[in-house]
Design a protein around this motif. Structure first.
Motif, PDB file in Angstrom:
ATOM      1  N   ASN A   1       0.851  -1.195   0.000  1.00  0.00           N
ATOM      2  CA  ASN A   1       0.000   0.000   0.000  1.00  0.00           C
ATOM      3  C   ASN A   1       0.889   1.249   0.000  1.00  0.00           C
ATOM      4  O   ASN A   1       1.524   1.570   1.007  1.00  0.00           O
ATOM      5  N   ILE A   2       0.947   1.960  -1.118  1.00  0.00           N
ATOM      6  CA  ILE A   2       1.854   3.109  -1.210  1.00  0.00           C
ATOM      7  C   ILE A   2       1.404   4.271  -0.319  1.00  0.00           C
ATOM      8  O   ILE A   2       2.219   5.102   0.062  1.00  0.00           O
ATOM      9  N   LYS A   3       0.112   4.330   0.021  1.00  0.00           N
ATOM     10  CA  LYS A   3      -0.335   5.381   0.940  1.00  0.00           C
ATOM     11  C   LYS A   3       0.290   5.183   2.311  1.00  0.00           C
ATOM     12  O   LYS A   3       0.624   6.150   3.002  1.00  0.00           O
TER      13      LYS A   3
ATOM     14  N   GLU B   1       7.270  20.330  -0.648  1.00  0.00           N
ATOM     15  CA  GLU B   1       7.936  20.927   0.515  1.00  0.00           C
ATOM     16  C   GLU B   1       9.298  20.291   0.760  1.00  0.00           C
ATOM     17  O   GLU B   1      10.249  20.962   1.165  1.00  0.00           O
ATOM     18  N   SER B   2       9.390  18.999   0.498  1.00  0.00           N
ATOM     19  CA  SER B   2      10.643  18.295   0.718  1.00  0.00           C
ATOM     20  C   SER B   2      11.719  18.739  -0.265  1.00  0.00           C
ATOM     21  O   SER B   2      12.914  18.669   0.032  1.00  0.00           O
ATOM     22  N   TYR B   3      11.293  19.213  -1.427  1.00  0.00           N
ATOM     23  CA  TYR B   3      12.250  19.752  -2.392  1.00  0.00           C
ATOM     24  C   TYR B   3      13.110  20.858  -1.771  1.00  0.00           C
ATOM     25  O   TYR B   3      14.278  21.013  -2.118  1.00  0.00           O
ATOM     26  N   ASN B   4      12.511  21.631  -0.881  1.00  0.00           N
ATOM     27  CA  ASN B   4      13.206  22.788  -0.321  1.00  0.00           C
ATOM     28  C   ASN B   4      14.178  22.428   0.792  1.00  0.00           C
ATOM     29  O   ASN B   4      14.954  23.283   1.227  1.00  0.00           O
ATOM     30  N   MET B   5      14.143  21.203   1.264  1.00  0.00           N
ATOM     31  CA  MET B   5      15.054  20.788   2.334  1.00  0.00           C
ATOM     32  C   MET B   5      16.249  20.040   1.762  1.00  0.00           C
ATOM     33  O   MET B   5      16.148  19.389   0.717  1.00  0.00           O
TER      34      MET B   5
ATOM     35  N   GLY C   1       6.137  10.752   5.730  1.00  0.00           N
ATOM     36  CA  GLY C   1       6.769  11.890   5.063  1.00  0.00           C
ATOM     37  C   GLY C   1       5.787  13.017   4.839  1.00  0.00           C
ATOM     38  O   GLY C   1       6.117  14.203   5.043  1.00  0.00           O
ATOM     39  N   LEU C   2       4.566  12.673   4.436  1.00  0.00           N
ATOM     40  CA  LEU C   2       3.541  13.686   4.215  1.00  0.00           C
ATOM     41  C   LEU C   2       3.162  14.363   5.531  1.00  0.00           C
ATOM     42  O   LEU C   2       3.028  15.593   5.600  1.00  0.00           O
TER      43      LEU C   2
END
Length: 528
Positions: A215-217, A274-278, A223-224
């Motif tokens: 289950n990918i969720k 948002e994770s792109y910015n970290m 992380g989400l």
């Protein structure tokens, strides 16, 4: 305070007493006073000059008199100036320059703020360590002791030195790093002072619970939840997360599932906007610009600089009876793996020592003493890629003074750029593998072609690298050596400062984070 200069110095004589014979001043005195009166005035001037202006001890020697008086006053002024200067330097006032203020604060530009995350993102994972065994061959709980360093290694044969050696699990880097960060000398509770923000999310341990979940969720949920928690904090809005960084004890690809299909590996954590910015520091980075590789944790965690020097001295004097060594297991399930060919060549050579780390090989690799003993007696250590490009064995090799031999640039050269020399020939041997099926290079012949002088120089460079690739014991602090933690933190601070400068100059702050052309970049097999 007014500074006095030599031009301010004057010789003061009190006014002469008024003569008893009064002279009218309508006309010059000479014209009105008698010769006796004039003579008395001259005598008075002479007496003033001798007794009041001169040091009376002038008659005792040539080094006294007016010159002595001037010298004494000048010396007093110099002393006063020095005292004033020292007073200002020791007690800087509010009117001092900004430069003086920054010099008085050794943490200026180095402050780090740690987010106080909900415990589900870190500490709860340690409490539930039994659930972390999925995907590993052993119980993770035993490695949690000593702040994540693991149990102390028993070494009755003296293969290692002192008590700085621990059975450290390679997946616990994020725990070790967090415990080091808690002791960082420039922590601040005021996030407005912080140059960078640390996010103590145990991303590797967390994702290890769900990597095999269909289950990918479920795989993506933590992380989400984390980024949704972060974006609500005032610290995030300061630079929209571009001053935030975290550490992962697993390879970056475990967090970069590109498609919403359960057949693809990993979570999508690093593809969240948002994770792109970290920035993320992990044991193996990806090709994306916001990932950075830092060393795998080894078994050596010194608490003093002297322990490092003693170890370097010990391995420098080792006799190396094996020309080359390989420790690992074959990867028959990986079509493009060179492991099988490397193992075959090692087994066929009397100059090579093979350590079989497969389940059928007797688990010789479970005890780090077995690995380090052989590495210490080997000139070269082969480091072919395995399940991923990088290996912890790279750093065991360096720690043992064994020159690493690489077959792919993604194993080290494209990875640990903060830690390893840019000139790869200084510390390693590179044997490129452009096509595994056609690869017919004889490793032994290549290594025998290296001169003793080159070999000695490379080994000395490898030994010199040791402090940079280890993590010291979080319960103490090294005095003069920079370890992998120190280098990583310094590099993150420099990275964030560059982003700030881009923002100040009106540039695009997303440069170096989201990479729209990432699909065009891969680790090249034709690395030269």
């Amino acid at each position: 305070m007014t500074t006095t200069t030599f031009s301010d110095i004057s010789i003061y004589c009190p006014p002469l007493q008024e003569p008893r014979v009064k002279c009218k001043m309508e006309k010059p005195i000479i014209g009105k006073c008698s010769d006796q009166h004039w003579f008395a005035i001259l005598i008075s001037f002479l007496l003033c000059f001798i007794f009041l202006c001169f040091d009376y001890s002038a008659f005792l020697g040539p080094n006294n008199g007016v010159a002595s008086l001037v010298n004494k006053q000048a010396n007093s002024l110099v002393i006063m100036k020095n005292k004033t200067k020292n007073l200002v330097s020791q007690n800087p006032s509010r009117d001092n320059t900004k430069e003086m203020k920054s010099n008085s604060d050794s943490c200026s530009g180095r402050y780090i703020y740690i987010h106080n995350l909900p415990s589900r993102f870190n500490y709860d994972l340690l409490k539930n360590c039994l659930s972390l065994t999925r995907g590993t061959d052993s119980n993770m709980c035993k490695y949690m002791v000593n702040l994540g360093l693991g149990p102390e290694i028993k070494d009755p044969d003296g293969v290692l030195s002192n008590k700085s050696w621990f059975s450290t699990n390679q997946f616990l880097l994020e725990v070790i790093f967090h415990n080091r960060m808690k002791k960082y000398e420039c922590l601040t509770n005021d996030s407005s002072l912080a140059s960078a923000i640390f996010v103590p999310f145990y991303a590797g341990l967390d994702v290890s619970l769900v990597l095999w979940n269909s289950n990918i969720k479920v795989r993506d949920s933590s992380g989400l939840d984390l980024v949704q928690w972060l974006v609500k904090k005032p610290q995030w809005k300061k630079m929209w997360g571009r001053d935030h960084f975290l550490v992962a004890g697993r390879i970056s690809w475990d967090f970069r599932r590109q498609f919403g299909n359960e057949s693809y590996w990993g979570s999508n954590f690093r593809f969240l906007p948002e994770s792109y910015n970290m920035s993320m520091l992990s044991v193996e980075s990806s090709a994306w610009k916001n990932d950075f590789a830092i060393p795998y944790p080894t078994n050596f965690h010194p608490s003093k600089d002297t322990e490092i020097y003693q170890w370097q001295s010990k391995i420098r004097g080792k006799t190396r009876k094996h020309l080359f060594t390989f420790a690992g297991a074959p990867r028959p399930e990986l079509e493009n793996s060179i492991r099988a060919k490397v193992i075959d060549q090692c087994r066929a050579s009397s100059a090579c020592k093979f350590i079989d780390c497969s389940s059928s090989g007797g688990n010789n690799c479970e005890n780090p003493v077995n690995i380090l003993r052989v590495f210490q007696s080997s000139v070269f250590c082969l480091q072919p890629p395995g399940d991923s490009y990088t290996r912890r064995s790279i750093f065991d090799s360096i720690l043992s003074g064994c020159i690493p031999v690489f077959f792919h640039p993604g194993t080290a050269y494209s990875q640990y750029q903060w830690f390893l020399p840019k000139n790869r020939t200084k510390y390693s041997v590179y044997i490129p593998v452009r096509n595994v099926k056609e690869w017919d290079v004889n490793v032994e012949k290549v290594l025998l072609g290296i001169s003793k002088e080159e070999e000695s120089a490379m080994r000395e460079e490898v030994i010199r690298l040791i402090p940079k690739i280890i993590y010291s014991d979080p319960r103490s602090k090294l005095e003069s050596s920079e370890d992998a933690f120190d280098i990583a933190v310094k590099s993150v601070l420099e990275r964030v400062e560059k982003v700030r400068n881009v923002i100040r100059e009106g540039g695009d702050p997303s440069v170096g984070f989201a990479d729209p052309d990432h699909y065009k970049y891969t680790f090249s097999d034709n690395y030269s």
